[in-house]
Design a protein around this motif. Structure first.
Motif, mmCIF file in Angstrom:
data_model
loop_
_atom_site.group_PDB
_atom_site.id
_atom_site.type_symbol
_atom_site.label_atom_id
_atom_site.label_comp_id
_atom_site.label_asym_id
_atom_site.label_seq_id
_atom_site.Cartn_x
_atom_site.Cartn_y
_atom_site.Cartn_z
ATOM 1 N N HIS A 59 37.556 45.490 20.313
ATOM 2 C CA HIS A 59 38.724 44.794 20.860
ATOM 3 C C HIS A 59 39.050 45.332 22.263
ATOM 4 O O HIS A 59 39.220 44.566 23.225
ATOM 5 N N GLY A 60 39.125 46.658 22.385
ATOM 6 C CA GLY A 60 39.467 47.265 23.658
ATOM 7 C C GLY A 60 38.426 47.002 24.738
ATOM 8 O O GLY A 60 38.769 46.712 25.896
ATOM 9 N N ARG A 61 37.153 47.105 24.386
ATOM 10 C CA ARG A 61 36.095 46.873 25.372
ATOM 11 C C ARG A 61 36.090 45.423 25.856
ATOM 12 O O ARG A 61 35.884 45.149 27.042
ATOM 13 N N ALA A 62 36.326 44.495 24.949
ATOM 14 C CA ALA A 62 36.299 43.083 25.321
ATOM 15 C C ALA A 62 37.428 42.720 26.286
ATOM 16 O O ALA A 62 37.263 41.831 27.134
ATOM 17 N N LEU A 63 38.568 43.411 26.170
ATOM 18 C CA LEU A 63 39.749 43.047 26.961
ATOM 19 C C LEU A 63 40.199 44.165 27.897
ATOM 20 O O LEU A 63 41.341 44.168 28.347
ATOM 21 N N ALA A 64 39.311 45.101 28.194
ATOM 22 C CA ALA A 64 39.696 46.282 28.965
ATOM 23 C C ALA A 64 40.362 45.924 30.287
ATOM 24 O O ALA A 64 41.435 46.454 30.630
ATOM 25 N N VAL A 65 39.751 45.053 31.055
ATOM 26 C CA VAL A 65 40.289 44.735 32.389
ATOM 27 C C VAL A 65 41.644 44.041 32.292
ATOM 28 O O VAL A 65 42.616 44.476 32.932
ATOM 29 N N PRO A 66 41.802 42.964 31.512
ATOM 30 C CA PRO A 66 43.125 42.331 31.433
ATOM 31 C C PRO A 66 44.195 43.219 30.805
ATOM 32 O O PRO A 66 45.364 43.140 31.207
ATOM 33 N N LEU A 67 43.844 44.076 29.847
ATOM 34 C CA LEU A 67 44.856 44.938 29.247
ATOM 35 C C LEU A 67 45.344 45.991 30.227
ATOM 36 O O LEU A 67 46.542 46.295 30.284
ATOM 37 N N ARG A 68 44.454 46.552 31.014
ATOM 38 C CA ARG A 68 44.892 47.532 32.015
ATOM 39 C C ARG A 68 45.771 46.852 33.076
ATOM 40 O O ARG A 68 46.779 47.412 33.513
ATOM 41 N N ALA A 69 45.410 45.638 33.455
ATOM 42 C CA ALA A 69 46.236 44.905 34.422
ATOM 43 C C ALA A 69 47.601 44.575 33.829
ATOM 44 O O ALA A 69 48.626 44.641 34.534
ATOM 45 N N PHE A 70 47.635 44.222 32.552
ATOM 46 C CA PHE A 70 48.903 43.903 31.885
ATOM 47 C C PHE A 70 49.813 45.132 31.845
ATOM 48 O O PHE A 70 51.012 45.040 32.140
ATOM 49 N N LEU A 71 49.270 46.281 31.501
ATOM 50 C CA LEU A 71 50.072 47.505 31.461
ATOM 51 C C LEU A 71 50.601 47.875 32.844
ATOM 52 O O LEU A 71 51.704 48.401 32.977
ATOM 53 N N ALA A 72 49.820 47.584 33.877
ATOM 54 C CA ALA A 72 50.239 47.905 35.247
ATOM 55 C C ALA A 72 51.259 46.915 35.806
ATOM 56 O O ALA A 72 51.865 47.175 36.846
ATOM 57 N N ASP A 73 51.451 45.808 35.120
ATOM 58 C CA ASP A 73 52.376 44.768 35.570
ATOM 59 C C ASP A 73 53.771 45.043 35.005
ATOM 60 O O ASP A 73 54.176 44.478 33.987
ATOM 61 N N GLY A 74 54.497 45.944 35.679
ATOM 62 C CA GLY A 74 55.860 46.243 35.236
ATOM 63 C C GLY A 74 55.931 46.845 33.856
ATOM 64 O O GLY A 74 56.829 46.504 33.077
ATOM 65 N N LEU A 75 54.989 47.762 33.548
ATOM 66 C CA LEU A 75 54.935 48.427 32.245
ATOM 67 C C LEU A 75 54.832 47.371 31.132
ATOM 68 O O LEU A 75 55.747 47.164 30.338
#
Length: 354
Positions: free
Chosen positions: A19-35
């Motif tokens: 799950h994490g590997r498949a969505l690594a890039v969008p999840l990191r961007a989501f966390l960086a978007d205003g927590l």
């Protein structure tokens, strides 16, 4: 609008890793978007250090009650290249929002029924669960469908997810489907979030009866109404504090929106008067729409109900207030999830099989 499909199998950690590997890039961007977009919603800014005590309390409660899912969260963190606390924050956004008293305009319209012979191709009839997903923060930008196969279990689960959640709504290969509605009782506390509870039920229960027994034994964190459907039963289980009330309409048709329906819980409802108007209107429209559907109605017939206002809440331009970000029609006997991302009146249907 894209939907990420994530097949994941193996041990809980291996499932989380996939799950994490498949969505690594969008999840990191989501966390960086205003927590994880929380700071676009709350009145006062949040910080990760400030949230750590709450995250730790939930993490301990889930780890004690559902260690397999706690291990899956650890795998999600490793696979996505984020910290475990950040992976837990993705599971707890709704609880964090609740604690910070962000106003809500509702959260989903859901119905289920058991009537109708199953079609040979699984396209319609048989048991069905359908709902809109009404969320704030434009989460239709982070929709995924997880197909879960756990080592040592013949059961498979198909789960609609948003922004790294391990669970939201879905069905399993035994013919059980589960949806949900937000209800507010003002009694939220550290425990197992209903999203994780739904995922656990899909992983472990074969039917509505078994799911209700498992649900009753969980230390739930917050109020919701869960819609459960299999070939025999369509029920909703309302959660208020430490109590659960189950309602099974004699008609075989169950409908719920965002206020308590059971008399025992009505006095605890914290929904605002304005939000109650929306909830009442959507409840009546969904009841009427469902009653008008033929026993052999297919997914597109159900989407016609879900796509009309007031059931469908169009984009009103306010990031902080809920709108319809997806609609789903589930045929648990056939193992099919039909999904329209975003506003269902404007998007095409995609089909996923368990």
């Amino acid at each position: 609008m894209s939907i990420a499909f994530v097949p994941a199998s193996g041990t809980p950690r291996e499932i989380g890793l996939a799950h994490g590997r498949a969505l690594a890039v969008p999840l990191r961007a989501f966390l960086a978007d205003g927590l994880a977009r929380l700071n676009h919603l709350t009145r006062e800014p949040l910080t990760m250090p400030g949230l750590l005590p709450s995250i730790a309390a939930y993490r301990a409660a889930v780890g004690a009650a559902l260690p397999d899912l706690a291990e899956e969260v650890a795998g999600l963190a490793e696979g996505a290249g984020i910290s475990e606390d950040e992976a837990w924050l993705l599971q707890l956004r709704r609880e964090i929002i609740g604690y910070n008293q962000v106003p809500t305009a509702g959260d989903c319209t859901t119905y289920a029924r058991t009537a109708g012979p199953a079609a040979a191709d699984g396209a319609g009839a048989g048991p069905v669960l359908a709902q809109t997903v009404d969320l704030n923060a434009n989460l239709d930008s982070h929709i995924s469908v997880l197909r879960i196969a756990r080592t040592g279990s013949p059961r498979r689960s198909l789960v609609l997810s948003f922004a790294g959640l391990l669970g939201y709504l879905g069905l399993n290969s035994d013919g059980l489907a589960i949806g949900l509605n937000l209800v507010t009782d003002g009694q939220w506390r550290p425990g197992v979030s209903p999203y994780l509870a739904i995922r656990h039920l899909l992983d472990t229960a074969s039917d509505v009866d078994q799911a209700l027994k498992i649900l009753a034994g969980l230390p739930l964190a917050s109020s919701r109404s869960l819609m459960l459907c299999d070939s025999e039963r369509a029920v909703y289980a309302e959660i208020c504090g430490n109590d659960i009330r189950v309602t099974e309409p004699a008609s075989g048709r169950a409908v719920h929106t965002n206020h308590y329906l059971h008399g025992d819980f009505v006095p605890f409802d914290r929904q605002s008067a304005a939000d109650r108007v929306s909830s009442d209107l959507r409840l009546a429209a969904a009841e009427q729409g469902l009653a008008g559907l033929a026993p052999d109605a297919d997914a597109e017939d159900h989407f016609a109900v879900l796509s009309r206002p007031p059931v469908c809440i169009a984009d009103h331009g306010d990031f902080r207030v809920e709108r319809t970000v997806a609609a789903a029609v589930l045929f648990p006997a056939a193992g099919r999830l039909h999904l329209r991302p975003g506003d269902p009146s404007r998007s095409a249907t995609r089909v996923f099989t368990v």
